[in-house]
Design a protein around this motif. Sequence first.
Motif, mmCIF file in Angstrom:
data_model
loop_
_atom_site.group_PDB
_atom_site.id
_atom_site.type_symbol
_atom_site.label_atom_id
_atom_site.label_comp_id
_atom_site.label_asym_id
_atom_site.label_seq_id
_atom_site.Cartn_x
_atom_site.Cartn_y
_atom_site.Cartn_z
ATOM 1 N N MET A 1 1.050 12.908 -6.040
ATOM 2 C CA MET A 1 1.444 14.577 -4.467
ATOM 3 C C MET A 1 2.473 14.525 -5.412
ATOM 4 O O MET A 1 2.352 16.421 -4.407
ATOM 5 C CB MET A 1 1.791 13.042 -3.362
ATOM 6 C CG MET A 1 1.128 12.202 -2.811
ATOM 7 S SD MET A 1 1.852 10.899 -2.079
ATOM 8 C CE MET A 1 2.094 12.344 -0.335
ATOM 9 N N GLN A 2 3.158 14.194 -5.780
ATOM 10 C CA GLN A 2 4.279 15.516 -6.835
ATOM 11 C C GLN A 2 3.472 16.473 -8.256
ATOM 12 O O GLN A 2 4.070 17.295 -7.627
ATOM 13 C CB GLN A 2 5.652 14.735 -6.844
ATOM 14 C CG GLN A 2 6.580 15.439 -7.007
ATOM 15 C CD GLN A 2 6.661 15.970 -5.748
ATOM 16 O OE1 GLN A 2 7.009 15.654 -5.159
ATOM 17 N NE2 GLN A 2 7.601 17.350 -5.993
ATOM 18 N N ARG A 3 3.307 15.825 -8.395
ATOM 19 C CA ARG A 3 2.880 16.598 -10.005
ATOM 20 C C ARG A 3 1.753 17.902 -9.648
ATOM 21 O O ARG A 3 1.575 18.436 -10.858
ATOM 22 C CB ARG A 3 3.112 15.318 -10.879
ATOM 23 C CG ARG A 3 4.044 15.323 -11.700
ATOM 24 C CD ARG A 3 5.428 16.354 -11.820
ATOM 25 N NE ARG A 3 6.524 15.768 -11.734
ATOM 26 C CZ ARG A 3 7.170 14.854 -12.825
ATOM 27 N NH1 ARG A 3 6.367 14.965 -14.121
ATOM 28 N NH2 ARG A 3 8.154 15.031 -12.592
ATOM 29 N N PHE A 4 0.269 17.573 -8.559
ATOM 30 C CA PHE A 4 -0.970 17.774 -9.013
ATOM 31 C C PHE A 4 -0.416 18.824 -7.811
ATOM 32 O O PHE A 4 0.511 19.035 -6.519
ATOM 33 C CB PHE A 4 -1.619 16.969 -8.383
ATOM 34 C CG PHE A 4 -2.774 16.912 -8.923
ATOM 35 C CD1 PHE A 4 -4.213 17.908 -9.491
ATOM 36 C CD2 PHE A 4 -3.161 18.837 -7.518
ATOM 37 C CE1 PHE A 4 -5.302 18.445 -9.564
ATOM 38 C CE2 PHE A 4 -4.851 18.569 -7.506
ATOM 39 C CZ PHE A 4 -5.681 18.696 -9.012
ATOM 40 N N PRO A 5 -0.605 20.024 -7.756
ATOM 41 C CA PRO A 5 -0.296 21.394 -7.607
ATOM 42 C C PRO A 5 -1.616 21.015 -6.589
ATOM 43 O O PRO A 5 -2.518 22.204 -6.408
ATOM 44 C CB PRO A 5 -1.160 22.655 -8.522
ATOM 45 C CG PRO A 5 -2.177 22.309 -9.356
ATOM 46 C CD PRO A 5 -1.501 20.858 -9.749
ATOM 47 N N TRP A 6 -0.920 20.835 -4.892
ATOM 48 C CA TRP A 6 -2.006 20.866 -4.349
ATOM 49 C C TRP A 6 -1.870 21.188 -3.587
ATOM 50 O O TRP A 6 -0.801 22.454 -3.410
ATOM 51 C CB TRP A 6 -1.348 19.797 -3.287
ATOM 52 C CG TRP A 6 -2.046 18.017 -3.963
ATOM 53 C CD1 TRP A 6 -0.921 17.341 -4.443
ATOM 54 C CD2 TRP A 6 -3.382 17.773 -4.057
ATOM 55 N NE1 TRP A 6 -1.674 16.492 -4.830
ATOM 56 C CE2 TRP A 6 -3.013 15.856 -5.096
ATOM 57 C CE3 TRP A 6 -4.647 17.947 -3.447
ATOM 58 C CZ2 TRP A 6 -4.424 14.704 -5.100
ATOM 59 C CZ3 TRP A 6 -5.058 16.525 -4.000
ATOM 60 C CH2 TRP A 6 -5.189 15.788 -4.631
ATOM 61 N N PRO A 7 -2.184 22.904 -2.991
ATOM 62 C CA PRO A 7 -2.908 23.243 -1.283
ATOM 63 C C PRO A 7 -1.292 23.155 -0.842
ATOM 64 O O PRO A 7 -1.174 21.626 -0.141
ATOM 65 C CB PRO A 7 -3.847 24.209 -0.651
ATOM 66 C CG PRO A 7 -5.207 23.240 -1.644
ATOM 67 C CD PRO A 7 -4.298 22.081 -2.847
ATOM 68 N N SER B 1 -1.113 23.393 2.735
ATOM 69 C CA SER B 1 -1.407 22.554 3.966
ATOM 70 C C SER B 1 -2.352 20.608 3.672
ATOM 71 O O SER B 1 -1.550 19.817 4.703
ATOM 72 C CB SER B 1 -3.108 23.340 4.666
ATOM 73 O OG SER B 1 -3.969 23.423 3.523
ATOM 74 N N LEU B 2 -2.916 20.959 2.595
ATOM 75 C CA LEU B 2 -3.869 19.869 1.804
ATOM 76 C C LEU B 2 -1.660 18.817 1.407
ATOM 77 O O LEU B 2 -2.171 17.557 1.805
ATOM 78 C CB LEU B 2 -3.815 19.673 1.029
ATOM 79 C CG LEU B 2 -4.686 18.132 0.311
ATOM 80 C CD1 LEU B 2 -5.525 18.156 1.727
ATOM 81 C CD2 LEU B 2 -6.163 18.791 -0.479
ATOM 82 N N GLY B 3 -1.186 19.052 0.754
ATOM 83 C CA GLY B 3 0.268 18.509 0.502
ATOM 84 C C GLY B 3 0.788 17.890 1.700
ATOM 85 O O GLY B 3 0.982 16.833 2.150
ATOM 86 N N LYS B 4 1.336 18.381 2.842
ATOM 87 C CA LYS B 4 1.378 17.894 4.335
ATOM 88 C C LYS B 4 0.565 17.472 5.057
ATOM 89 O O LYS B 4 0.843 16.395 5.517
ATOM 90 C CB LYS B 4 1.616 19.161 4.384
ATOM 91 C CG LYS B 4 2.639 20.527 4.798
ATOM 92 C CD LYS B 4 2.404 21.377 5.393
ATOM 93 C CE LYS B 4 3.668 22.576 5.144
ATOM 94 N NZ LYS B 4 4.197 23.479 6.688
ATOM 95 N N LEU B 5 -0.535 17.161 5.133
ATOM 96 C CA LEU B 5 -1.906 16.183 4.905
ATOM 97 C C LEU B 5 -0.962 15.126 5.097
ATOM 98 O O LEU B 5 -1.433 14.252 5.441
ATOM 99 C CB LEU B 5 -3.218 16.593 5.244
ATOM 100 C CG LEU B 5 -4.533 15.646 5.672
ATOM 101 C CD1 LEU B 5 -3.715 15.539 7.293
ATOM 102 C CD2 LEU B 5 -5.269 16.202 5.630
#
Length: 272
Positions: A93-99, A101-105
């Motif tokens: 969750m922390q190291r992958f460059p999530w978008p 909105s997807l990170g908040k989800l």
Amino acid sequence: MKRWGGLLQVAVLVGFLLLYAPLLAVALYSFNAAEKGSVWVGFSLRWYAQLMADPETSRRAWEIREATLNTLQLGAVSTVISTILGTMLALGMQRFPWPSSLGKLLQVTIDVPVITPDIVIAAALVVGFNLLRFVSPLFDPGMSAMIIGHVTFQIAFVALVVRSRLVLMGPTLSEAARDLYASSWYHFHRVTLPLLWPAIVGGAMLAFTLSLDDFVISFFTCGPSSSTLPIYVYHSQLRGLRTDLFAVSTLLVMGTVVLVLTLERLTRWKRD
């Protein structure tokens, strides 16, 4: 200022009293000579001796010992699994460059098991296991189902603790290691893991203690031969709470304290 300092001292004393008075009462009454601990009749070590009695001659000692071993086994196995998965989840969750909105989800999905009542999680597990038990015997009521049930809520707590540590670490050290041509394994082994070690141990201790005192999820997923100590205490108090349960509870608390202090010293040694 002195007045507020006095009020803070009183608040601290009251807080510690509320935290530890019940534990001290249980420890005190574990030395009660009475068979049931509601009335003090004298000092005795008979209940501790009874816990060490030969299981073939004392069925109750065998039942308490089996429930304690089931509790420790459930806590140890589920903690190891949830610590590994929770740490991997936090890193992903922390190291992958999530978008954004997807990170908040993803963050919300981690927070939901923490705030969801145990009874809701237990009911959901029962429904899910009833559907999955035809696929694998792992989901039949018993120790395997209890381990899976505990892991499902422990992962969230471990992930939150480890991810908080990752946020405090920031990306600077990782970027520096990459600039120095560190491989992925060397970077994880020599940079990330040593800095994460206190958080991983802290998350594991939290998961273990949550497993030890869990009743609802264990009660909904246990089998005939997988009763844990909280479940055994619940059934015993329906017939009157016996003093030997105070003794085994005191030993379990003391063992947990020793484990926490040992791990705390270990994490301090890792930091030094």
